[in-house]
Write a protein that holds these residues in place. Structure first.
Motif, mmCIF file in Angstrom:
data_model
loop_
_atom_site.group_PDB
_atom_site.id
_atom_site.type_symbol
_atom_site.label_atom_id
_atom_site.label_comp_id
_atom_site.label_asym_id
_atom_site.label_seq_id
_atom_site.Cartn_x
_atom_site.Cartn_y
_atom_site.Cartn_z
ATOM 1 N N PRO A 12 0.827 -1.213 0.000
ATOM 2 C CA PRO A 12 0.000 0.000 0.000
ATOM 3 C C PRO A 12 0.866 1.270 0.000
ATOM 4 O O PRO A 12 1.855 1.360 0.729
ATOM 5 N N PHE A 13 0.458 2.216 -0.777
ATOM 6 C CA PHE A 13 1.161 3.501 -0.864
ATOM 7 C C PHE A 13 1.304 4.136 0.518
ATOM 8 O O PHE A 13 2.385 4.558 0.919
ATOM 9 N N GLU A 14 0.215 4.188 1.256
ATOM 10 C CA GLU A 14 0.201 4.865 2.546
ATOM 11 C C GLU A 14 1.168 4.218 3.547
ATOM 12 O O GLU A 14 1.835 4.915 4.317
ATOM 13 N N THR A 15 1.283 2.910 3.522
ATOM 14 C CA THR A 15 2.195 2.204 4.428
ATOM 15 C C THR A 15 3.646 2.444 4.035
ATOM 16 O O THR A 15 4.498 2.730 4.883
ATOM 17 N N LYS A 16 3.934 2.330 2.752
ATOM 18 C CA LYS A 16 5.314 2.464 2.276
ATOM 19 C C LYS A 16 5.831 3.889 2.465
ATOM 20 O O LYS A 16 6.985 4.084 2.868
ATOM 21 N N LYS A 35 -1.762 1.945 -5.981
ATOM 22 C CA LYS A 35 -2.364 3.262 -6.173
ATOM 23 C C LYS A 35 -2.812 3.812 -4.819
ATOM 24 O O LYS A 35 -3.396 3.088 -4.011
ATOM 25 N N PRO A 36 -2.539 5.101 -4.546
ATOM 26 C CA PRO A 36 -2.999 5.689 -3.287
ATOM 27 C C PRO A 36 -4.521 5.594 -3.151
ATOM 28 O O PRO A 36 -5.251 5.666 -4.136
ATOM 29 N N VAL A 37 -4.974 5.437 -1.920
ATOM 30 C CA VAL A 37 -6.409 5.334 -1.650
ATOM 31 C C VAL A 37 -7.120 6.630 -2.019
ATOM 32 O O VAL A 37 -8.194 6.614 -2.609
ATOM 33 N N ASN A 42 -0.145 16.424 -4.242
ATOM 34 C CA ASN A 42 1.309 16.272 -4.204
ATOM 35 C C ASN A 42 1.782 14.887 -4.657
ATOM 36 O O ASN A 42 2.944 14.560 -4.508
ATOM 37 N N VAL A 43 0.863 14.082 -5.232
ATOM 38 C CA VAL A 43 1.223 12.734 -5.687
ATOM 39 C C VAL A 43 0.666 12.497 -7.089
ATOM 40 O O VAL A 43 -0.500 12.790 -7.362
ATOM 41 N N ASN A 49 -2.484 -1.502 -13.390
ATOM 42 C CA ASN A 49 -3.033 -2.364 -12.354
ATOM 43 C C ASN A 49 -2.972 -1.577 -11.044
ATOM 44 O O ASN A 49 -1.888 -1.163 -10.627
ATOM 45 N N PRO A 50 -4.099 -1.347 -10.368
ATOM 46 C CA PRO A 50 -4.085 -0.515 -9.158
ATOM 47 C C PRO A 50 -3.247 -1.077 -8.008
ATOM 48 O O PRO A 50 -2.943 -0.369 -7.062
#
Length: 98
Positions: A12-16, A35-37, A42-43, A49-50
């Motif tokens: 997950p984007f948010e975790t990484k 893909k970010p949720v 700023n992204v 593939n999501p």
């Protein structure tokens, strides 16, 4: 200006991004990232593939603008305009077996 690039081997984007937040990079490029949720100014995220793609993230005072794809360029060579104290065109690259 501090740059960061990380092939984060999926997830997950948010975790990484939380894992490298303490490095305070001005511009970060993440390969093999979901893909970010939520959308964010700023992204920029690119992919088919999501669950796996490439993201560029900036911190203020920098901002991003996606640039049109160039014909004949592989999918994971992404151009983006970085605007800020130092403005330039960024080429973010994810090398794959292709």
């Amino acid at each position: 200006m501090k740059l960061l690039t990380w092939n984060c081997c999926r997830g997950p984007f948010e975790t990484k991004t939380l894992l490298v937040d303490h490095l305070e990079a001005d511009i970060s490029v993440f390969q093999e990232i979901a893909k970010p949720v939520a959308d964010s100014a700023n992204v920029l995220w690119f992919g088919k593939n999501p669950r796996i793609g490439m993201a560029i993230q900036v911190r203020l005072p920098y901002s991003l603008t996606a640039l049109p794809e160039l014909e004949g360029i592989p999918d994971y060579i992404i151009r983006a305009r970085v605007n800020g104290p130092k403005s330039f065109t960024l080429f973010a690259v994810w090398t794959t077996n292709d």
